[in-house]
Design a protein around this motif. Structure first.
Motif, mmCIF file in Angstrom:
data_model
loop_
_atom_site.group_PDB
_atom_site.id
_atom_site.type_symbol
_atom_site.label_atom_id
_atom_site.label_comp_id
_atom_site.label_asym_id
_atom_site.label_seq_id
_atom_site.Cartn_x
_atom_site.Cartn_y
_atom_site.Cartn_z
ATOM 1 N N GLU A 8 -44.410 37.953 105.514
ATOM 2 C CA GLU A 8 -45.362 36.934 105.994
ATOM 3 C C GLU A 8 -46.508 36.895 104.990
ATOM 4 O OE1 GLU A 8 -45.999 34.715 108.941
ATOM 5 O OE2 GLU A 8 -47.419 34.317 107.317
ATOM 6 N N ASP A 9 -46.848 35.708 104.484
ATOM 7 C CA ASP A 9 -47.894 35.645 103.465
ATOM 8 C C ASP A 9 -49.293 35.460 104.048
ATOM 9 O OD1 ASP A 9 -47.074 33.067 104.202
ATOM 10 O OD2 ASP A 9 -47.840 32.209 102.336
ATOM 11 N N ASP A 52 -41.031 34.795 107.517
ATOM 12 C CA ASP A 52 -41.723 33.507 107.558
ATOM 13 C C ASP A 52 -40.982 32.569 106.600
ATOM 14 O OD1 ASP A 52 -43.693 31.518 107.733
ATOM 15 O OD2 ASP A 52 -44.897 32.445 106.144
ATOM 16 N N GLY A 54 -42.399 29.614 104.918
ATOM 17 C CA GLY A 54 -43.246 29.200 103.794
ATOM 18 C C GLY A 54 -43.804 30.430 103.105
ATOM 19 N N LYS A 102 -44.528 29.420 115.352
ATOM 20 C CA LYS A 102 -45.931 29.854 115.421
ATOM 21 C C LYS A 102 -46.788 28.718 115.967
ATOM 22 C CE LYS A 102 -45.585 31.579 110.971
ATOM 23 N NZ LYS A 102 -46.124 31.978 109.676
HETATM 24 CA CA CA Z 1 -46.353 31.158 105.286
#
Ligand code: CA
Length: 225
Positions: A8-9, A52, A54, A102
């Motif tokens: 997850e970024d 995630d 993206g 999310k």
């Molecule tokens: Ca992301």
């Protein structure tokens, strides 16, 4: 202990989820980059990955496809802000096992992770056969025909890891991750000793463990055995 990889970024979300999973008793490795996450999944063994879509480096869909191409079959929970039917289908087609949009409730997230872990355990509990050798992960009996092969706990873990990927190289890092005791990484020599012991016990049954210097080990059953 179960090992989870969280990709997850968004740093705040990543830390929040990692804390929660940690409190639930899991070992969590976090990554904010798709390419780095892929390297970790190739090098080490995880029970479940939470991904995630993206992401910098390599997006979540590419990561899923890369995993499946390498026949890395761990369950993957996709967490994403993209809530279109198309995204969902693309994610599932690429190899996601479950999908959560999310923002989500942490209680639901935890329930989804538990379900994937249960599935992983059920898969892991299935009998494995290599040549004439048979065993069920988590059980101490390893048999060849009506004979029993006596293996210690480390040898059993090693056999399970190699037998899950017959004919494919299993890296020393991956072995180290599995046979680590109390979080301490075993030395290369300790790994070599365990492999040597297992090799000696399996050799009479036509099962060999080949060492590929600098890469790792692979298990092979001779034809006709
Ligand atoms: Ca992301």
């Amino acid at each position: 202990m179960t090992r989870l990889l969280l990709v997850e970024d968004d740093a705040a979300l990543r830390e929040g989820i990692a804390d929660l999973l940690h409190q639930a008793g899991h070992e969590v490795v976090s990554s904010g980059d798709g390419r780095e996450a892929l390297a970790r999944l190739v090098d080490s063994d995880f029970d479940v990955a939470i991904v995630d879509l993206g992401l910098p480096g390599m997006d979540g869909i590419e990561l899923l496809r890369a995993l499946r191409r390498r026949q890395i079959g761990l369950p993957v929970l996709v967490i994403t802000a993209r809530d279109s039917l198309h995204e969902r289908i693309t994610g599932l087609d690429a190899g996601a096992d479950d999908y959560l949009v999310k923002p989500f409730e942490m209680a639901e997230f935890e329930a989804r992770v538990r379900a994937l872990l249960r599935r992983q355990r059920a898969d892991r509990g299935a009998e494995i056969r290599v040549g004439a050798l048979r065993f069920t992960p988590g059980q101490p009996q390893v048999t060849v025909g009506d004979m029993t092969v006596e293996l210690g706990p480390t040898e059993l873990t090693l056999l399970e890891l190699l037998a899950r990927h017959p004919g494919r190289i299993v890296s020393k890092d991956k072995i180290a991750g599995r046979i680590a005791r109390g979080g301490e990484r075993p030395s290369d020599t300790a790994i070599e000793v365990s492999v040597h012991r297992l090799r000696r016990k399996l050799a009479p049954f036509g099962i060999s463990i080949r060492a590929l210097r600098g890469f790792g080990y692979l298990l092979e059953a001779s034809a006709g055995v």
